[in-house]
Design a protein around this motif. Sequence first.
Motif, short mmCIF file in Angstrom:
data_model
loop_
_atom_site.label_atom_id
_atom_site.label_comp_id
_atom_site.label_asym_id
_atom_site.label_seq_id
_atom_site.Cartn_x
_atom_site.Cartn_y
_atom_site.Cartn_z
N GLU A 160 0.84 -1.20 0.00
CA GLU A 160 0.00 0.00 0.00
C GLU A 160 0.87 1.25 0.00
OE1 GLU A 160 -3.86 -1.37 2.54
OE2 GLU A 160 -2.01 -1.08 3.67
N GLU A 161 0.32 2.31 -0.55
CA GLU A 161 0.99 3.61 -0.53
C GLU A 161 0.12 4.59 0.24
OE1 GLU A 161 2.94 6.94 -3.57
OE2 GLU A 161 1.68 5.32 -4.35
N LYS A 162 0.64 5.07 1.36
CA LYS A 162 -0.08 6.03 2.18
C LYS A 162 0.82 7.20 2.50
CE LYS A 162 -3.19 2.66 4.39
NZ LYS A 162 -3.64 2.07 5.67
N HIS A 163 0.31 8.40 2.18
CA HIS A 163 1.05 9.63 2.42
C HIS A 163 2.43 9.60 1.75
CE1 HIS A 163 -2.14 10.36 5.27
NE2 HIS A 163 -1.79 9.32 6.00
N GLY A 164 2.47 8.99 0.55
CA GLY A 164 3.72 8.96 -0.21
C GLY A 164 4.70 7.89 0.21
N LYS A 165 4.34 7.08 1.19
CA LYS A 165 5.23 6.03 1.67
C LYS A 165 4.64 4.66 1.40
CE LYS A 165 7.46 8.74 5.32
NZ LYS A 165 7.81 8.80 6.77
N LEU A 166 5.51 3.72 1.05
CA LEU A 166 5.08 2.35 0.77
C LEU A 166 5.17 1.50 2.04
CD1 LEU A 166 6.87 1.71 -2.65
CD2 LEU A 166 4.42 2.11 -2.30
N SER A 167 4.17 0.67 2.24
CA SER A 167 4.19 -0.29 3.33
C SER A 167 3.52 -1.56 2.83
CB SER A 167 3.45 0.25 4.57
OG SER A 167 2.09 0.50 4.25
N PHE A 168 3.67 -2.64 3.58
CA PHE A 168 3.08 -3.90 3.14
C PHE A 168 2.64 -4.72 4.34
CE2 PHE A 168 7.31 -5.32 4.17
CZ PHE A 168 7.16 -6.64 4.59
#
Length: 424
Positions: free
Chosen positions: A227-235
């Motif tokens: 996922e991309e939230k607030h310009g940052k990728l996480s998983f």
Amino acid sequence: MSLQQKQELSLRMTTELRQAIELLQLSTYDLELYIREKELENPVIEIQEAEPMDSFQERQPLNYTSQETDSTEWVKQQDVSKRDQMLRQVEFDFHDVKTKQLLKTLIHSLDDHGYLCADAHAIENVEAGIELLQQIGPPGIGARTLQECLLLQVRSCEECPELIETFISEYLPYVAERKWQQIANGMNITMAHVNELHEFLLTLHPRPCPELGHNETEFMMPDVIVEEKHGKLSFHLNDRDLPKIGLRKEYVSSLTGTSDLSSYLRDYHKQAQWLLTSIEQRRNTIIRIVTDLLEKQDAFFRYGKKALQPMTMKEVADSIEMHESTISRTVSNKVIQTPAGTFEMRSLFTSKLAAQDGDNVSQSAVKASIQSLIAKEDKRKPLSDQKIVDLLLKEQGITISRRTVSKYRDELHILSSSKRKSIL
């Protein structure tokens, strides 16, 4: 004869190690089936079902290229098949018993695309049956060859170009080879007329009834969701629905005894503990790999395959201090859902191609460039493989052989330049 003593090292594949390797290669869905199978085999294991989702709105159908983060898929209810619909229509439209029997025999002899199977040629009155099939099915159904299929469609059409039947019956092989001038000379017509006939031919259907095939929608459940939230990728791993492995309470007290039952249960308890360890090890391995992928392929996860950087499994293995074979097994049968689409994890690993500026380019980027060049080409003079090689070198500094271009073009299902040539 003499007695000798020597020391040697050997590698043995234990049952536990084999199980750990097997679990690495399983998708999340297959892992769930594996756990349920082990519950049936192991009397000590008790499965605790995962908690259901809170609301109906949380469960949405997952599209293969979806940018949503839904993790649960729906299975479409199976409708009545096209074949069954045609069989019912025979009962309503025809009254003669022999005609009904003939049509039903032909319908059962159709392949998945609406063509008659080879062994149906011996059916009595097959020609008459094919004509009757046109009344209850799409035009062209029941044909035995592509040529017959197209002609049946032409004959059912009210407005057709002049000489279209001659074009199909005598010059179809020339159309496949794009020999437009030979067609014009043979039929004694202009190139404009050839173009008109060809344009009409493209409106016909080479597969008259593809609905006959048993085409079920394939739903893919991702193993990893990025996922991309607030310009940052996480998983996160999509394993919330996996059942939890516990121990049956009625057997816990018997594990510490000295009876045969205790010994029997301790063996199964050891297997259950190893299963838990293997599952956790699998989970940690996936997390380490995806964490490294997010660092190396940041642009890919945001923009898709065009931004995929060249990367090999060995590079990831060296980065996270694992063996390359472990990486290969872990990414097998896994699907990763990203903001740019859903992909097989194995497709993220590509070999490198050298560029003139010293940088490396991935195969996916080169394939995208080839597609772009062909999409922009003059269809009257399509680009040859060698011309594509020259343009890639001139415009992007990518050094590639003509044979490699041909290979990539075939993988992209793009025809050769001679078969991409338009008439006008």
